[in-house]
Design an enzyme around this catalytic site. Structure first.
Site, short mmCIF file in Angstrom:
data_model
loop_
_atom_site.label_atom_id
_atom_site.label_comp_id
_atom_site.label_asym_id
_atom_site.label_seq_id
_atom_site.Cartn_x
_atom_site.Cartn_y
_atom_site.Cartn_z
N THR A 1 4.51 2.63 5.60
CA THR A 1 3.25 2.28 5.36
C THR A 1 2.48 3.03 6.62
OG1 THR A 1 1.52 0.37 6.36
CG2 THR A 1 3.87 0.24 7.31
N ARG B 1 0.86 -4.91 -4.96
CA ARG B 1 0.98 -6.22 -3.95
C ARG B 1 1.36 -7.21 -5.16
NH1 ARG B 1 -0.79 -3.87 0.93
NH2 ARG B 1 -2.56 -2.64 0.81
N GLY C 1 0.80 -1.11 0.07
CA GLY C 1 -0.10 -0.18 -0.12
C GLY C 1 0.83 1.24 0.07
N ASP D 1 0.40 2.25 8.44
CA ASP D 1 -0.08 1.55 9.66
C ASP D 1 0.69 1.61 10.93
OD1 ASP D 1 -2.12 0.74 7.91
OD2 ASP D 1 -1.43 -1.21 7.51
N ASP E 1 5.12 -4.79 5.93
CA ASP E 1 5.84 -6.00 6.48
C ASP E 1 5.84 -7.06 5.17
OD1 ASP E 1 2.95 -6.04 6.28
OD2 ASP E 1 3.07 -7.29 8.39
N ASP F 1 2.94 -0.65 11.68
CA ASP F 1 2.73 -1.95 12.34
C ASP F 1 4.04 -2.84 12.26
OD1 ASP F 1 2.50 -2.06 9.41
OD2 ASP F 1 0.78 -3.56 9.57
N ARG G 1 -5.14 -1.88 9.39
CA ARG G 1 -4.88 -3.31 9.28
C ARG G 1 -5.12 -4.18 10.71
NH1 ARG G 1 -3.23 -6.16 4.59
NH2 ARG G 1 -2.17 -4.40 3.76
O1 F6P Z 1 -1.18 -1.39 4.92
C1 F6P Z 1 -1.98 -0.05 4.46
C2 F6P Z 1 -3.52 -0.24 4.34
O2 F6P Z 1 -4.01 1.02 4.13
C3 F6P Z 1 -4.18 -1.00 5.50
O3 F6P Z 1 -4.37 0.06 6.51
C4 F6P Z 1 -5.45 -1.37 4.80
O4 F6P Z 1 -5.89 -2.52 5.81
C5 F6P Z 1 -4.93 -1.81 3.79
O5 F6P Z 1 -3.73 -1.23 3.45
C6 F6P Z 1 -5.84 -1.60 2.52
O6 F6P Z 1 -5.41 -2.27 1.37
P1 F6P Z 1 -5.78 -2.06 -0.16
O7 F6P Z 1 -5.01 -0.66 -0.68
O8 F6P Z 1 -5.36 -3.18 -0.88
O9 F6P Z 1 -7.40 -1.87 -0.18
#
Ligand code: F6P
Length: 322
Positions: free
Chosen positions: A127, A74, A13, A129, A105, A131, A173
């Site tokens: 990120t 991803r 992300g 997050d 991660d 995390d 997340r």
């Molecule tokens: O890891 C960053 C994040 O924005 C999280 O907070 C969230 O759960 C996820 O990515 C959302 O992912 P996507 O952009 O694939 O919808």
């Protein structure tokens, strides 16, 4: 001596501040007479050879922008052995001696896999997050929270005018850091995080009732996305208290926007550190922030670490956000 070549990519992300990190990698490399390539769309770009040369001007006018100029993805194909071997072949073709990987991660694991295949990588935590266990800070966290706080402040205006309750979902997340710090910054009556199993009566009803008795008639409940559906929590609140309740999911708006000073500066420092390691031929490292210092640790060890939730800060929130 032949000029060294390193590459930089952003993965997973996106996070505000990634551009500052890319810029720092590129400019540090060039300052040290290292050739630098930009890989588009994360590890996918490495698998497919989606690669471009970078110079000082390729990163001009980027530090102030959210998103990532290299784009991101991803990559399911890179998770396969065949995908990783293909990426190694591309690295050899472009004579890439090391890769700076900016991401969360999942990206750290990707960097470790590439290291195991003989391509030195340095991972930079990017990120919203916050995390990643090995570092106190991840690029994008501050900007995302500032955005969330601005949004909740707006919600508060209308919540207060109507004597309502607003249940707001923030990202993160499985990590409650965005919720915790946003919750403190907006004075939320309740903060729900995945690290602490919540009890409806204790953590929501009792706190709202107490607050109401002391004269408050509007309520903000901040919920981390890892906790559960805010629409259901809002329904339950309305059913048990009779207070009109609305649910809001802030969503991807938290990932966009111009990075804050904190994100720009930390991303710049981390990018410089990563490029320096790579130009020395050092890989399997993660750039981290600990006690406000930029350091680096072994990537494999970093990935084994477990993240500790800040219970002390949570207790503070519970005491003063009432
Ligand atoms: O890891 C960053 C994040 O924005 C999280 O907070 C969230 O759960 C996820 O990515 C959302 O992912 P996507 O952009 O694939 O919808």
């Amino acid at each position: 001596m032949e000029q060294k070549t390193i590459a930089v990519l952003t993965s997973g992300g996106d996070a505000p501040g990634m551009n500052a990190a890319v810029r720092a990698v590129v400019r540090t490399a060039i300052a040290n007479d290292v050739h630098v390539l930009g890989v588009r769309c994360g590890f996918d770009g490495l698998v497919n050879g989606n690669i471009m040369p970078m110079d000082l001007r390729s990163v001009s006018d980027t530090i102030q922008n959210g998103g990532t100029i290299l784009q991101t993805a991803r990559s399911p194909v890179f998770m396969t052995e065949a995908g990783q071997m293909q990426a190694v072949e591309i690295c050899k073709k472009y004579q890439i001696s090391g890769v700076a990987v900016i991401g969360g991660d999942g990206s750290f694991k990707g960097a470790e896999a590439l290291c195991k295949h003989g391509i030195p990588c340095v991972a930079i935590p990017g990120t919203i997050d916050n995390d990643i266990a090995c570092t106190d800070y991840t690029i994008g966290f501050d900007t995302a929270m500032n955005t969330a706080v601005e949004m909740v402040d707006r919600l508060r205006d209308t919540t207060e005018s109507h004597n309502r309750c607003s249940v707001v979902e923030v990202m993160g997340r499985r990590c409650g850091d965005i919720a915790l710090e946003t919750g403190i910054a907006v004075g939320a009556t309740c903060i729900l995080v995945p690290e602490i199993k919540y009890e409806f009566e204790r953590d929501i009803l009792n706190r709202m009732e107490f607050t109401k008795k002391t004269g408050k008639h509007h309520f903000i409940v901040v919920v981390a996305e890892g906790v559960g559906r805010v629409s259901e929590i809002a329904q339950q609140i309305e059913m048990h208290t009779g207070i009109e309740t609305r649910a809001t999911v802030l969503g991807h708006v938290q990932r966009g926007g111009s990075p804050t000073v904190r994100d720009r500066v930390i991303a710049s420092q981390m990018g410089v550190q990563a490029a320096k390691l790579l130009q020395e031929g050092i890989g399997n490292r993660a750039v981290v922030m600990r006690d406000a210092k930029i350091l680096h640790v072994e990537l494999t060890e970093a990935l084994k670490m477990k993240r500790a939730f800040n219970h002390n800060l949570y207790q503070i929130a519970m005491m003063i956000s009432i």
